[in-house]
Design a protein around this motif. Structure first.
Motif, PDB file in Angstrom:
ATOM      1  N   GLU A 217       0.822  -1.209   0.000  1.00  0.00           N
ATOM      2  CA  GLU A 217       0.000   0.000   0.000  1.00  0.00           C
ATOM      3  C   GLU A 217       0.852   1.254   0.000  1.00  0.00           C
ATOM      4  O   GLU A 217       1.961   1.274   0.512  1.00  0.00           O
ATOM      5  CB  GLU A 217      -0.903   0.038   1.248  1.00  0.00           C
ATOM      6  N   GLY A 218       0.266   2.308  -0.542  1.00  0.00           N
ATOM      7  CA  GLY A 218       0.837   3.640  -0.485  1.00  0.00           C
ATOM      8  C   GLY A 218      -0.257   4.597  -0.071  1.00  0.00           C
ATOM      9  O   GLY A 218      -1.402   4.202   0.140  1.00  0.00           O
ATOM     10  N   CYS A 219       0.089   5.878   0.027  1.00  0.00           N
ATOM     11  CA  CYS A 219      -0.871   6.881   0.480  1.00  0.00           C
ATOM     12  C   CYS A 219      -0.483   8.230  -0.105  1.00  0.00           C
ATOM     13  O   CYS A 219       0.693   8.590  -0.115  1.00  0.00           O
ATOM     14  CB  CYS A 219      -0.863   6.939   2.006  1.00  0.00           C
ATOM     15  N   LEU A 220      -1.462   8.983  -0.575  1.00  0.00           N
ATOM     16  CA  LEU A 220      -1.189  10.300  -1.148  1.00  0.00           C
ATOM     17  C   LEU A 220      -0.611  11.259  -0.116  1.00  0.00           C
ATOM     18  O   LEU A 220       0.128  12.178  -0.483  1.00  0.00           O
ATOM     19  CB  LEU A 220      -2.470  10.888  -1.758  1.00  0.00           C
ATOM     20  N   SER A 221      -0.889  11.055   1.162  1.00  0.00           N
ATOM     21  CA  SER A 221      -0.335  11.905   2.217  1.00  0.00           C
ATOM     22  C   SER A 221       1.083  11.489   2.614  1.00  0.00           C
ATOM     23  O   SER A 221       1.753  12.220   3.349  1.00  0.00           O
ATOM     24  CB  SER A 221      -1.233  11.870   3.464  1.00  0.00           C
ATOM     25  N   ILE A 222       1.512  10.327   2.142  1.00  0.00           N
ATOM     26  CA  ILE A 222       2.842   9.800   2.469  1.00  0.00           C
ATOM     27  C   ILE A 222       3.516   9.367   1.159  1.00  0.00           C
ATOM     28  O   ILE A 222       3.735   8.176   0.918  1.00  0.00           O
ATOM     29  CB  ILE A 222       2.753   8.618   3.467  1.00  0.00           C
ATOM     30  N   PRO A 223       3.810  10.330   0.279  1.00  0.00           N
ATOM     31  CA  PRO A 223       4.352   9.959  -1.033  1.00  0.00           C
ATOM     32  C   PRO A 223       5.710   9.267  -0.929  1.00  0.00           C
ATOM     33  O   PRO A 223       6.472   9.506   0.000  1.00  0.00           O
ATOM     34  CB  PRO A 223       4.471  11.308  -1.756  1.00  0.00           C
ATOM     35  N   ASP A 224       5.966   8.419  -1.900  1.00  0.00           N
ATOM     36  CA  ASP A 224       7.254   7.726  -2.045  1.00  0.00           C
ATOM     37  C   ASP A 224       7.533   6.665  -0.984  1.00  0.00           C
ATOM     38  O   ASP A 224       8.656   6.192  -0.877  1.00  0.00           O
ATOM     39  CB  ASP A 224       8.429   8.717  -2.095  1.00  0.00           C
ATOM     40  N   ILE A 225       6.525   6.312  -0.186  1.00  0.00           N
ATOM     41  CA  ILE A 225       6.693   5.204   0.758  1.00  0.00           C
ATOM     42  C   ILE A 225       5.566   4.213   0.504  1.00  0.00           C
ATOM     43  O   ILE A 225       4.404   4.586   0.430  1.00  0.00           O
ATOM     44  CB  ILE A 225       6.663   5.680   2.229  1.00  0.00           C
ATOM     45  N   ARG A 226       5.944   2.968   0.328  1.00  0.00           N
ATOM     46  CA  ARG A 226       4.979   1.873   0.157  1.00  0.00           C
ATOM     47  C   ARG A 226       5.414   0.759   1.094  1.00  0.00           C
ATOM     48  O   ARG A 226       6.603   0.497   1.234  1.00  0.00           O
ATOM     49  CB  ARG A 226       4.955   1.396  -1.298  1.00  0.00           C
ATOM     50  N   GLU A 227       4.430   0.110   1.714  1.00  0.00           N
ATOM     51  CA  GLU A 227       4.725  -0.973   2.644  1.00  0.00           C
ATOM     52  C   GLU A 227       3.693  -2.077   2.479  1.00  0.00           C
ATOM     53  O   GLU A 227       2.543  -1.816   2.114  1.00  0.00           O
ATOM     54  CB  GLU A 227       4.690  -0.468   4.094  1.00  0.00           C
ATOM     55  N   ASN A 228       4.111  -3.307   2.764  1.00  0.00           N
ATOM     56  CA  ASN A 228       3.187  -4.436   2.763  1.00  0.00           C
ATOM     57  C   ASN A 228       2.356  -4.373   4.040  1.00  0.00           C
ATOM     58  O   ASN A 228       2.892  -4.366   5.141  1.00  0.00           O
ATOM     59  CB  ASN A 228       3.938  -5.765   2.679  1.00  0.00           C
ATOM     60  N   ILE A 229       1.034  -4.315   3.854  1.00  0.00           N
ATOM     61  CA  ILE A 229       0.102  -4.176   4.964  1.00  0.00           C
ATOM     62  C   ILE A 229      -0.854  -5.369   4.953  1.00  0.00           C
ATOM     63  O   ILE A 229      -1.362  -5.759   3.906  1.00  0.00           O
ATOM     64  CB  ILE A 229      -0.705  -2.853   4.834  1.00  0.00           C
ATOM     65  N   MET A 230      -1.098  -5.915   6.141  1.00  0.00           N
ATOM     66  CA  MET A 230      -2.004  -7.046   6.283  1.00  0.00           C
ATOM     67  C   MET A 230      -3.414  -6.535   6.571  1.00  0.00           C
ATOM     68  O   MET A 230      -3.613  -5.698   7.457  1.00  0.00           O
ATOM     69  CB  MET A 230      -1.547  -7.947   7.440  1.00  0.00           C
ATOM     70  N   ARG A 231      -4.388  -7.032   5.797  1.00  0.00           N
ATOM     71  CA  ARG A 231      -5.797  -6.697   6.018  1.00  0.00           C
ATOM     72  C   ARG A 231      -6.636  -7.929   5.709  1.00  0.00           C
ATOM     73  O   ARG A 231      -6.226  -8.792   4.941  1.00  0.00           O
ATOM     74  CB  ARG A 231      -6.237  -5.551   5.115  1.00  0.00           C
ATOM     75  N   LYS A 232      -7.835  -7.966   6.246  1.00  0.00           N
ATOM     76  CA  LYS A 232      -8.772  -9.040   5.922  1.00  0.00           C
ATOM     77  C   LYS A 232      -9.435  -8.716   4.586  1.00  0.00           C
ATOM     78  O   LYS A 232      -9.668  -7.549   4.264  1.00  0.00           O
ATOM     79  CB  LYS A 232      -9.786  -9.216   7.038  1.00  0.00           C
ATOM     80  N   PRO A 233      -9.762  -9.742   3.792  1.00  0.00           N
ATOM     81  CA  PRO A 233     -10.244  -9.507   2.435  1.00  0.00           C
ATOM     82  C   PRO A 233     -11.722  -9.157   2.295  1.00  0.00           C
ATOM     83  O   PRO A 233     -12.152  -8.715   1.230  1.00  0.00           O
ATOM     84  CB  PRO A 233      -9.947 -10.826   1.728  1.00  0.00           C
ATOM     85  N   LYS A 234     -12.514  -9.357   3.350  1.00  0.00           N
ATOM     86  CA  LYS A 234     -13.962  -9.110   3.239  1.00  0.00           C
ATOM     87  C   LYS A 234     -14.410  -8.206   4.379  1.00  0.00           C
ATOM     88  O   LYS A 234     -14.005  -8.392   5.529  1.00  0.00           O
ATOM     89  CB  LYS A 234     -14.744 -10.419   3.312  1.00  0.00           C
ATOM     90  N   ILE A 235     -15.270  -7.247   4.025  1.00  0.00           N
ATOM     91  CA  ILE A 235     -15.807  -6.350   5.043  1.00  0.00           C
ATOM     92  C   ILE A 235     -17.305  -6.157   4.836  1.00  0.00           C
ATOM     93  O   ILE A 235     -17.837  -6.375   3.748  1.00  0.00           O
ATOM     94  CB  ILE A 235     -15.111  -4.974   5.040  1.00  0.00           C
ATOM     95  N   LYS A 236     -17.951  -5.729   5.903  1.00  0.00           N
ATOM     96  CA  LYS A 236     -19.327  -5.237   5.841  1.00  0.00           C
ATOM     97  C   LYS A 236     -19.230  -3.800   6.323  1.00  0.00           C
ATOM     98  O   LYS A 236     -18.699  -3.532   7.408  1.00  0.00           O
ATOM     99  CB  LYS A 236     -20.253  -6.059   6.729  1.00  0.00           C
ATOM    100  N   VAL A 237     -19.711  -2.867   5.500  1.00  0.00           N
ATOM    101  CA  VAL A 237     -19.588  -1.453   5.820  1.00  0.00           C
ATOM    102  C   VAL A 237     -20.949  -0.777   5.719  1.00  0.00           C
ATOM    103  O   VAL A 237     -21.708  -1.017   4.785  1.00  0.00           O
ATOM    104  CB  VAL A 237     -18.538  -0.761   4.918  1.00  0.00           C
ATOM    105  N   ASN A 238     -21.249   0.034   6.726  1.00  0.00           N
ATOM    106  CA  ASN A 238     -22.481   0.815   6.753  1.00  0.00           C
ATOM    107  C   ASN A 238     -22.103   2.276   6.508  1.00  0.00           C
ATOM    108  O   ASN A 238     -21.133   2.768   7.094  1.00  0.00           O
ATOM    109  CB  ASN A 238     -23.158   0.654   8.119  1.00  0.00           C
ATOM    110  N   TYR A 239     -22.853   2.966   5.643  1.00  0.00           N
ATOM    111  CA  TYR A 239     -22.519   4.347   5.296  1.00  0.00           C
ATOM    112  C   TYR A 239     -23.704   5.015   4.617  1.00  0.00           C
ATOM    113  O   TYR A 239     -24.667   4.360   4.217  1.00  0.00           O
ATOM    114  CB  TYR A 239     -21.304   4.388   4.363  1.00  0.00           C
ATOM    115  N   PHE A 240     -23.598   6.325   4.461  1.00  0.00           N
ATOM    116  CA  PHE A 240     -24.521   7.088   3.642  1.00  0.00           C
ATOM    117  C   PHE A 240     -23.794   7.491   2.376  1.00  0.00           C
ATOM    118  O   PHE A 240     -22.600   7.798   2.409  1.00  0.00           O
ATOM    119  CB  PHE A 240     -24.997   8.353   4.374  1.00  0.00           C
ATOM    120  N   ASP A 241     -24.500   7.491   1.241  1.00  0.00           N
ATOM    121  CA  ASP A 241     -23.898   7.965  -0.002  1.00  0.00           C
ATOM    122  C   ASP A 241     -24.132   9.476  -0.117  1.00  0.00           C
ATOM    123  O   ASP A 241     -24.673  10.111   0.790  1.00  0.00           O
ATOM    124  CB  ASP A 241     -24.417   7.185  -1.215  1.00  0.00           C
TER     125      ASP A 241
END
Length: 186
Positions: A93-117
């Motif tokens: 992963e990388g991030c626009l707020s942290i340019p030029d740094i990328r790191e391997n990040i562990m995450r779970k592959p499935k989520i349930k998310v509640n939100y408003f559009d």
């Protein structure tokens, strides 16, 4: 309008965002400006804290897939991840707020998310794969977390000088940024 992206080290990136309501000022323009900013910076997600606003708003657009089908594009207001499932998987992963740094990040592959559009319609979605990862990354931003918070203490120590350089503006990007520790020229 393209907005400046806040760089690593700015306190807004460590704040937990506050919920907003449908009366939030100029929300439609803000969302449009966030998409303009994200596309210009070649990102796949952008959270309001990254443009200096400590609110619970982020956008995601994964772009077309390998077959040319439309990607996953959504606006998330007051999002809450209610479930994460599956075996942890690593991705660089990388991030626009942290340019030029990328790191391997562990995450779970499935989520349930509640939100408003953007139309204030409430959703509860099951999302997996790359869209789930992008949502988790952007969700971390509204929770005051960065992907560098997920690396080992040793790795973070190794990145410290590069992170400090970013906060001081000693990094080159193709997009406009605001640096919290950039010295003012006299």
């Amino acid at each position: 309008m393209k907005l400046p992206i806040v760089a690593y080290g700015d306190p807004v990136l460590k704040k937990i965002g506050t919920d907003i309501d449908e009366n939030y000022p100029n929300l439609e323009k803000l969302i449009s400006d966030m998409f303009d900013t994200m596309y210009f910076a070649n990102g796949v997600g952008l959270a309001a804290p990254q443009i200096g606003l400590p609110i619970r708003l982020f956008i995601v657009d994964t772009g077309e897939d390998d077959e040319g089908s439309p990607g996953y594009k959504r606006v998330f207001i007051n999002a809450k991840i209610v479930e994460e499932t599956g075996e942890l998987w690593s991705f660089n992963e990388g991030c626009l707020s942290i340019p030029d740094i990328r790191e391997n990040i562990m995450r779970k592959p499935k989520i349930k998310v509640n939100y408003f559009d953007e139309n204030w319609i409430e959703h509860t979605d099951d999302v997996d794969g790359m869209p789930a990862r992008v949502i988790q990354h952007e969700y971390d931003h509204i929770e005051g977390k960065l992907f560098t918070d997920k690396v080992s203490v040793l790795r973070k120590t190794m990145l410290k000088s590069r992170l400090d350089a970013i906060s001081k503006g000693n990094v080159s990007t193709d997009y406009k940024m605001k640096f919290p520790n950039k010295s003012k020229k006299r």
